[in-house]
Design a protein around this motif. Structure first.
Motif, mmCIF file in Angstrom:
data_model
loop_
_atom_site.group_PDB
_atom_site.id
_atom_site.type_symbol
_atom_site.label_atom_id
_atom_site.label_comp_id
_atom_site.label_asym_id
_atom_site.label_seq_id
_atom_site.Cartn_x
_atom_site.Cartn_y
_atom_site.Cartn_z
ATOM 1 N N HIS A 1 51.726 -5.283 44.293
ATOM 2 C CA HIS A 1 52.455 -5.958 45.371
ATOM 3 C C HIS A 1 52.158 -7.451 45.329
ATOM 4 N N PHE A 2 52.773 -8.205 46.244
ATOM 5 C CA PHE A 2 52.275 -9.560 46.561
ATOM 6 C C PHE A 2 52.540 -9.838 48.029
ATOM 7 N N ASP A 3 51.848 -10.853 48.559
ATOM 8 C CA ASP A 3 51.801 -11.050 50.012
ATOM 9 C C ASP A 3 53.169 -11.214 50.671
ATOM 10 N N GLY A 4 53.999 -12.152 50.167
ATOM 11 C CA GLY A 4 55.221 -12.505 50.875
ATOM 12 C C GLY A 4 56.411 -11.602 50.597
ATOM 13 N N CYS A 5 56.255 -10.571 49.807
ATOM 14 C CA CYS A 5 57.368 -9.696 49.438
ATOM 15 C C CYS A 5 57.707 -8.755 50.605
ATOM 16 N N PRO A 6 58.939 -8.875 51.148
ATOM 17 C CA PRO A 6 59.268 -8.064 52.336
ATOM 18 C C PRO A 6 59.225 -6.552 52.082
ATOM 19 N N PHE A 7 59.589 -6.146 50.873
ATOM 20 C CA PHE A 7 59.552 -4.707 50.552
ATOM 21 C C PHE A 7 58.096 -4.217 50.510
ATOM 22 N N CYS A 8 57.224 -5.102 49.994
ATOM 23 C CA CYS A 8 55.788 -4.749 49.940
ATOM 24 C C CYS A 8 55.211 -4.676 51.355
ATOM 25 N N ARG B 1 59.134 -4.334 33.513
ATOM 26 C CA ARG B 1 59.517 -5.366 34.483
ATOM 27 C C ARG B 1 58.399 -5.502 35.516
ATOM 28 N N THR B 2 58.466 -6.580 36.304
ATOM 29 C CA THR B 2 57.347 -6.809 37.232
ATOM 30 C C THR B 2 57.797 -6.748 38.693
ATOM 31 N N THR B 3 58.945 -6.130 38.929
ATOM 32 C CA THR B 3 59.410 -5.974 40.310
ATOM 33 C C THR B 3 58.399 -5.138 41.105
ATOM 34 N N VAL B 4 58.109 -5.590 42.306
ATOM 35 C CA VAL B 4 57.206 -4.842 43.186
ATOM 36 C C VAL B 4 57.927 -4.569 44.510
ATOM 37 N N PRO B 5 57.482 -3.597 45.298
ATOM 38 C CA PRO B 5 56.254 -2.809 45.146
ATOM 39 C C PRO B 5 56.408 -1.647 44.148
ATOM 40 N N VAL B 6 55.278 -1.288 43.560
ATOM 41 C CA VAL B 6 55.203 -0.085 42.723
ATOM 42 C C VAL B 6 53.901 0.633 43.076
ATOM 43 N N PRO C 1 58.453 3.206 41.617
ATOM 44 C CA PRO C 1 59.036 1.986 42.179
ATOM 45 C C PRO C 1 59.842 2.305 43.446
ATOM 46 N N GLU C 2 60.482 1.296 44.001
ATOM 47 C CA GLU C 2 61.396 1.413 45.151
ATOM 48 C C GLU C 2 60.647 1.682 46.455
ATOM 49 N N SER C 3 60.671 0.681 47.324
ATOM 50 C CA SER C 3 59.920 0.781 48.583
ATOM 51 C C SER C 3 60.319 2.021 49.393
ATOM 52 N N ALA C 4 61.626 2.318 49.452
ATOM 53 C CA ALA C 4 62.060 3.463 50.275
ATOM 54 C C ALA C 4 61.485 4.767 49.714
HETATM 55 N N1 LIG Z 1 64.861 -2.215 45.812
HETATM 56 C C1 LIG Z 1 63.508 -2.695 45.590
HETATM 57 C C2 LIG Z 1 63.519 -4.209 45.685
HETATM 58 C C3 LIG Z 1 62.191 -4.807 45.244
HETATM 59 C C4 LIG Z 1 62.287 -6.311 45.077
HETATM 60 O O1 LIG Z 1 63.395 -6.906 45.097
HETATM 61 N N2 LIG Z 1 61.115 -6.953 44.911
HETATM 62 C C5 LIG Z 1 61.058 -8.364 44.694
HETATM 63 C C6 LIG Z 1 59.988 -8.987 45.579
HETATM 64 S S1 LIG Z 1 60.309 -8.784 47.293
HETATM 65 C C7 LIG Z 1 60.624 -8.640 43.276
HETATM 66 O O2 LIG Z 1 59.671 -8.076 42.794
HETATM 67 N N3 LIG Z 1 61.372 -9.523 42.599
HETATM 68 C C8 LIG Z 1 61.015 -9.997 41.281
HETATM 69 C C9 LIG Z 1 61.543 -9.123 40.165
HETATM 70 O O3 LIG Z 1 62.413 -8.255 40.394
HETATM 71 O O4 LIG Z 1 61.069 -9.282 39.039
HETATM 72 C C10 LIG Z 1 62.555 -2.050 46.615
HETATM 73 O O5 LIG Z 1 63.029 -1.682 47.701
HETATM 74 O O6 LIG Z 1 61.391 -1.872 46.314
#
Ligand SMILES: N[C@@H](CCC(=O)N[C@@H](CS)C(=O)NCC(=O)O)C(=O)O
Length: 186
Positions: free
Chosen positions: A107-114, A149-154, A168-171
């Motif tokens: 995760h990271f601090d400011g990420c709304p999904f996190c 990829r580095t999308t979070v949260p995971v 992955p995917e917050s929901a």
């Molecule tokens: N649909 C995803 C969206 C996650 C998302 O967009 N995360 C952002 C941060 S809030 C992120 O990691 N973006 C950078 C990237 O995708 O590499 C979820 O609900 O978890």
């Protein structure tokens, strides 16, 4: 009954259930949008020996829907009967063996999904290792290596036997945590 034997037997039961369902819906080649309801009716009594406590049909339906979503999102290639067996035991509580999974959240601090996921972890009082991908670059690289990829949260789930799953995917993470740990925390 050991957990391994339970999962094997339960996976067999799911296979049988799938076959029985297909037979019942032969005219539509197994197509049935309400399959969780049919499955729950078939499984309700048959699941009793595997579970810690009796279950309601509605709880079973909920668990089946969550398991199916999770299977599609997190491990679509895993054989479904075994996958369902493990998840249903976690979701409804096995007859023996406490839950031994270890959890880590990328995760990271400011990420709304996190923030949403961290909120649920707090509500449920779960012991989850927090891996901030900006405070520790090695965590970001681990994530990239595992998922491309580095999308979070995971959520990284390590089961008692050392198997690792990345969710992955917050929901999906929130639903998984609520279904798996909500009962114990209630
Ligand atoms: N649909 C995803 C969206 C996650 C998302 O967009 N995360 C952002 C941060 S809030 C992120 O990691 N973006 C950078 C990237 O995708 O590499 C979820 O609900 O978890």
């Amino acid at each position: 009954m050991s957990n391994e034997i339970q999962i094997k037997q339960l996976a067999e039961l799911f296979k049988k259930t799938g076959q029985a369902h297909h037979q019942a819906f032969i005219e539509t080649d197994g197509e049935d949008p309400d399959w969780p309801i049919w499955y729950a009716g078939y499984l309700e009594d048959r699941l009793t020996p595997f579970l810690a406590a009796p279950i309601t049909r509605s709880r079973l339906v909920f668990c089946l829907v969550a398991t199916d979503d999770e299977h599609g999102a997190a491990s679509p290639n895993a054989p479904w009967p075994e996958y369902y067996a493990e998840r249903v035991l976690e979701c409804l509580g096995p007859a023996e063996e406490p839950k031994t999974d270890r959890l880590a959240l990328y995760h990271f601090d400011g990420c709304p999904f996190c923030i949403r996921v961290r909120g649920v972890i707090g509500e449920l009082g779960l012991d989850v290792e927090m891996r901030n991908i900006y405070e520790d670059k090695t965590r970001r690289e681990e994530l990239r290596e595992a998922r491309g990829r580095t999308t979070v949260p995971v959520l990284r789930i390590t089961s008692g036997d050392g198997q690792v799953r990345w969710m992955p995917e917050s929901a999906d993470i929130i639903r998984y945590l609520q279904v798996t740990y909500g009962r114990a925390a209630a």
